[in-house]
Design a protein around this motif. Structure first.
Motif, PDB file in Angstrom:
ATOM      1  N   VAL A 187       0.690  -1.272  -0.178  1.00 19.01           N
ATOM      2  CA  VAL A 187       0.181   0.153  -0.202  1.00 19.01           C
ATOM      3  C   VAL A 187       0.970   1.155  -0.062  1.00 19.01           C
ATOM      4  CG1 VAL A 187      -1.691   1.339   1.335  1.00 19.01           C
ATOM      5  CG2 VAL A 187      -1.955  -1.141   1.143  1.00 19.01           C
ATOM      6  N   LEU A 188       2.033   1.300   0.807  1.00 21.98           N
ATOM      7  CA  LEU A 188       2.834   2.370   0.868  1.00 21.98           C
ATOM      8  C   LEU A 188       3.608   2.811  -0.373  1.00 21.98           C
ATOM      9  CD1 LEU A 188       4.273   4.455   2.312  1.00 21.98           C
ATOM     10  CD2 LEU A 188       5.940   2.899   3.052  1.00 21.98           C
ATOM     11  N   LYS A 189       3.985   1.711  -1.063  1.00 20.68           N
ATOM     12  CA  LYS A 189       4.567   1.782  -2.532  1.00 20.68           C
ATOM     13  C   LYS A 189       3.575   2.420  -3.599  1.00 20.68           C
ATOM     14  CE  LYS A 189       6.958  -0.922  -6.093  1.00 20.68           C
ATOM     15  NZ  LYS A 189       7.431  -2.209  -6.413  1.00 20.68           N
ATOM     16  N   GLU A 190       2.340   1.759  -3.492  1.00 25.76           N
ATOM     17  CA  GLU A 190       1.521   2.591  -4.330  1.00 25.76           C
ATOM     18  C   GLU A 190       1.187   4.096  -3.868  1.00 25.76           C
ATOM     19  OE1 GLU A 190      -3.346   1.636  -5.348  1.00 25.76           O
ATOM     20  OE2 GLU A 190      -1.975   0.127  -5.336  1.00 25.76           O
TER      21      GLU A 190
ATOM     22  N   ALA B 159       3.738   6.475  -4.981  1.00 25.36           N
ATOM     23  CA  ALA B 159       4.073   6.293  -6.681  1.00 25.36           C
ATOM     24  C   ALA B 159       2.953   7.429  -7.137  1.00 25.36           C
ATOM     25  CB  ALA B 159       3.583   4.984  -7.021  1.00 25.36           C
ATOM     26  N   LYS B 160       1.897   7.526  -6.599  1.00 25.27           N
ATOM     27  CA  LYS B 160       0.782   8.552  -6.733  1.00 25.27           C
ATOM     28  C   LYS B 160       1.114   9.766  -6.019  1.00 25.27           C
ATOM     29  CE  LYS B 160      -2.936   4.960  -7.567  1.00 25.27           C
ATOM     30  NZ  LYS B 160      -3.937   4.227  -7.466  1.00 25.27           N
ATOM     31  N   LYS B 161       2.150  10.113  -5.168  1.00 26.31           N
ATOM     32  CA  LYS B 161       2.532  11.198  -4.395  1.00 26.31           C
ATOM     33  C   LYS B 161       1.472  11.575  -3.437  1.00 26.31           C
ATOM     34  CE  LYS B 161       4.928  13.204  -8.420  1.00 26.31           C
ATOM     35  NZ  LYS B 161       6.273  12.754  -7.990  1.00 26.31           N
ATOM     36  N   TRP B 162       0.929  10.714  -2.861  1.00 22.25           N
ATOM     37  CA  TRP B 162      -0.066  10.766  -1.885  1.00 22.25           C
ATOM     38  C   TRP B 162       0.403  11.517  -0.603  1.00 22.25           C
ATOM     39  CZ3 TRP B 162      -5.111  10.622  -2.274  1.00 22.25           C
ATOM     40  CH2 TRP B 162      -5.801  10.679  -1.034  1.00 22.25           C
ATOM     41  N   ASP B 163       1.810  11.214  -0.297  1.00 22.93           N
ATOM     42  CA  ASP B 163       2.349  11.970   0.739  1.00 22.93           C
ATOM     43  C   ASP B 163       2.459  13.586   0.697  1.00 22.93           C
ATOM     44  OD1 ASP B 163       4.154  11.484  -1.447  1.00 22.93           O
ATOM     45  OD2 ASP B 163       6.029  11.572  -0.088  1.00 22.93           O
ATOM     46  N   GLN B 164       2.306  14.027  -0.597  1.00 24.03           N
ATOM     47  CA  GLN B 164       2.374  15.471  -0.711  1.00 24.03           C
ATOM     48  C   GLN B 164       1.178  16.251  -0.664  1.00 24.03           C
ATOM     49  OE1 GLN B 164       4.679  16.139  -4.429  1.00 24.03           O
ATOM     50  NE2 GLN B 164       6.013  14.431  -4.168  1.00 24.03           N
ATOM     51  N   GLN B 165      -0.140  15.316  -0.427  1.00 25.26           N
ATOM     52  CA  GLN B 165      -1.339  16.021  -0.373  1.00 25.26           C
ATOM     53  C   GLN B 165      -1.416  16.729   1.021  1.00 25.26           C
ATOM     54  OE1 GLN B 165      -4.333  15.438  -1.718  1.00 25.26           O
ATOM     55  NE2 GLN B 165      -3.363  14.052  -3.312  1.00 25.26           N
ATOM     56  N   PRO B 166      -1.821  17.972   0.826  1.00 22.91           N
ATOM     57  CA  PRO B 166      -1.969  18.995   1.965  1.00 22.91           C
ATOM     58  C   PRO B 166      -2.093  18.618   3.446  1.00 22.91           C
ATOM     59  CG  PRO B 166      -2.700  20.143  -0.086  1.00 22.91           C
ATOM     60  CD  PRO B 166      -2.654  18.602  -0.387  1.00 22.91           C
ATOM     61  N   THR B 167      -3.380  17.804   3.303  1.00 25.01           N
ATOM     62  CA  THR B 167      -3.769  17.279   4.483  1.00 25.01           C
ATOM     63  C   THR B 167      -2.731  15.975   5.261  1.00 25.01           C
ATOM     64  OG1 THR B 167      -4.970  15.612   3.457  1.00 25.01           O
ATOM     65  CG2 THR B 167      -6.252  17.594   4.193  1.00 25.01           C
ATOM     66  N   VAL B 168      -2.408  15.330   4.204  1.00 33.75           N
ATOM     67  CA  VAL B 168      -1.214  14.390   4.749  1.00 33.75           C
ATOM     68  C   VAL B 168       0.005  15.275   5.195  1.00 33.75           C
ATOM     69  CG1 VAL B 168       0.172  12.451   4.150  1.00 33.75           C
ATOM     70  CG2 VAL B 168      -2.239  12.594   3.104  1.00 33.75           C
ATOM     71  N   VAL B 169       0.476  16.143   4.508  1.00 32.35           N
ATOM     72  CA  VAL B 169       1.646  16.896   4.820  1.00 32.35           C
ATOM     73  C   VAL B 169       1.463  17.519   6.412  1.00 32.35           C
ATOM     74  CG1 VAL B 169       3.124  18.858   4.540  1.00 32.35           C
ATOM     75  CG2 VAL B 169       2.586  17.487   2.536  1.00 32.35           C
ATOM     76  N   ALA B 170       0.401  18.036   6.526  1.00 33.17           N
ATOM     77  CA  ALA B 170      -0.066  18.680   7.814  1.00 33.17           C
ATOM     78  C   ALA B 170      -0.143  17.508   9.050  1.00 33.17           C
ATOM     79  CB  ALA B 170      -1.315  19.372   7.939  1.00 33.17           C
ATOM     80  N   GLN B 171      -0.656  16.126   8.753  1.00 30.30           N
ATOM     81  CA  GLN B 171      -0.757  15.260   9.650  1.00 30.30           C
ATOM     82  C   GLN B 171       0.581  14.668   9.798  1.00 30.30           C
ATOM     83  OE1 GLN B 171      -3.536  12.100   8.475  1.00 30.30           O
ATOM     84  NE2 GLN B 171      -5.146  13.940   8.169  1.00 30.30           N
ATOM     85  N   LEU B 172       1.514  14.477   8.881  1.00 26.81           N
ATOM     86  CA  LEU B 172       2.826  14.200   9.297  1.00 26.81           C
ATOM     87  C   LEU B 172       3.712  15.176   9.891  1.00 26.81           C
ATOM     88  CD1 LEU B 172       3.894  12.611   5.742  1.00 26.81           C
ATOM     89  CD2 LEU B 172       3.553  11.515   7.774  1.00 26.81           C
ATOM     90  N   ALA B 173       3.500  16.288   9.891  1.00 24.03           N
ATOM     91  CA  ALA B 173       4.272  17.213  10.755  1.00 24.03           C
ATOM     92  C   ALA B 173       3.785  17.387  12.033  1.00 24.03           C
ATOM     93  CB  ALA B 173       3.743  18.901  10.174  1.00 24.03           C
ATOM     94  N   ARG B 174       2.215  17.015  12.579  1.00 21.40           N
ATOM     95  CA  ARG B 174       2.027  17.044  13.720  1.00 21.40           C
ATOM     96  C   ARG B 174       2.474  15.586  14.381  1.00 21.40           C
ATOM     97  NH1 ARG B 174      -2.991  19.198  11.314  1.00 21.40           N
ATOM     98  NH2 ARG B 174      -3.859  16.982  11.150  1.00 21.40           N
ATOM     99  N   THR B 175       2.494  14.620  13.496  1.00 24.20           N
ATOM    100  CA  THR B 175       2.935  13.248  14.116  1.00 24.20           C
ATOM    101  C   THR B 175       4.399  13.564  14.496  1.00 24.20           C
ATOM    102  OG1 THR B 175       1.401  12.026  12.776  1.00 24.20           O
ATOM    103  CG2 THR B 175       3.344  11.001  13.548  1.00 24.20           C
ATOM    104  N   ARG B 176       5.114  13.992  13.478  1.00 23.90           N
ATOM    105  CA  ARG B 176       6.591  14.333  13.859  1.00 23.90           C
ATOM    106  C   ARG B 176       6.826  15.021  15.146  1.00 23.90           C
ATOM    107  NH1 ARG B 176      10.379  18.329  12.672  1.00 23.90           N
ATOM    108  NH2 ARG B 176      12.593  17.702  12.261  1.00 23.90           N
TER     109      ARG B 176
END
Length: 345
Positions: free
Chosen positions: A118-121, A124-141
């Motif tokens: 799932v992570l690989k897919e 590949a679709k640049k899902w980690d660059q979605q604004p909401t995902v970027v914000a969640q990753l920042a909070r998690t970090r």
């Protein structure tokens, strides 16, 4: 008693409760044989399991402990160390379940592999660059950094607590480690539901009377009667045995009968929702306090956890004292207003 002592007493009580779980089965609580222990919950899988390709057989001489590849999918390897790290995140009950059932370990590895796909897919679709995902990753970090840092500055030394402290806490909370009296019982069940018709009731009563008559005969074999006559197949396979049951877990109507029985004594038939139960007291275990040696490790862990929590509160309080925060309470209250509505000014 100050707040710290109250919190410690509550924590010790919770620890004692956790230690008692599994010590005895709960009998006659909700169903015909509720004394049967519940199966431990399987470890939660990170994602749905997916078929895994067999990992290549590594040269045992070249394999490095911890880095040995145990599985592979889509060009991504899972090492033994990664599996250990995943297992370490499980609670004690889940880890114990995995130790008893190797199939659960295989399920965990397959779940890791499924996550990799799932992570690989997603990448590949640049899902980690979605604004909401970027914000969640920042909070998690941010949370990870804060939590790990606080853990590093608030953990007590390895030699904490001292043996004298452990003994004092144990003695002060000895009542929390009290194991109630237990009864080892066997049963014969004659099924009769509340909505049974008259014919079924008469048949059940006739069967019950026949069993009671056989039990009262000299040299009667309760185990044999349970195997041949009990309507509860689960206990019948075990000669009627339902195992050890703590006194507080007994239903009132059963407790009043069993507590007065001598060893190997048989109680009068007891009518419950599912029918008649004829109980035999196989053995009794007196109430006792669990010794320190038996609860020491769990007690130490609890004391250390409480100290970390206290240290953390004190550390954060000192930081706030040195740099007092300023909060705009008016602006803060507006966050709770429904969208599109403005507060009157």
């Amino acid at each position: 008693m100050n707040r710290a002592m109250k919190r410690q007493a509550l924590g010790i009580a919770m620890l004692a409760t956790a230690l008692h779980v599994g010590a005895s089965a709960t009998a006659m609580a909700q169903s015909r044989n509720p004394a049967t222990p519940a199966r431990p919950a399987a470890p939660a899988a990170p994602a749905a399991a997916a078929p895994a390709q067999a990992a290549p057989v590594a040269d045992e001489g070249a394999a490095v402990k911890g880095t040995e590849i145990v599985a592979r999918v889509g060009g991504s390897d899972v090492t033994a160390e990664e599996v250990r790290a995943t297992i370490a995140l499980l609670d004690a009950r889940q880890q114990a379940a995995m130790a008893r059932d190797p199939a659960l370990l295989s399920q965990t590895v397959r779940a890791i592999l499924a996550n990799r796909l799932v992570l690989k897919e997603a990448l590949a679709k640049k899902w980690d660059q979605q604004p909401t995902v970027v914000a969640q990753l920042a909070r998690t970090r941010e949370s990870l950094i804060v939590d790990s840092y606080l853990q590093s500055v608030t953990s007590p030394p390895d030699n904490y607590p001292a043996e004298a402290d452990i003994k004092n806490v144990y003695e002060a909370n000895a009542s929390a480690f009290l194991v109630p009296r237990r009864f080892r019982m066997a049963q014969i069940v004659v099924t009769l539901t509340k909505d049974a018709d008259k014919a079924a009731e008469e048949a059940a009563r006739k069967k019950l009377d026949d069993i009671v008559k056989k039990i009262k005969q000299p040299g009667a074999d309760f185990a044999a009667l349970a195997r041949s006559s009990s309507d509860d197949a689960a206990s019948a396979e075990r000669d009627g045995e339902i195992g050890w049951v703590a006194e507080p877990d007994l239903r009132t109507e059963i407790r009043s009968q069993v507590t007065g029985l001598p060893k190997s004594g048989i109680a009068d038939p007891i009518r419950l929702e599912d029918g008649w139960h004829i109980l035999k007291l196989v053995d009794t275990e007196a109430s006792h306090t669990r010794p320190l040696v038996e609860v020491r490790d769990a007690l130490v862990q609890r004391i250390r956890t409480e100290r970390v929590e206290a240290n953390r509160r004190a550390y954060v309080a000192e930081l706030l004292k040195q740099t007092p925060p300023v909060v705009n309470e008016i602006a803060l209250s507006r966050l709770l207003e429904p969208k599109g509505e403005a507060a009157p000014r």
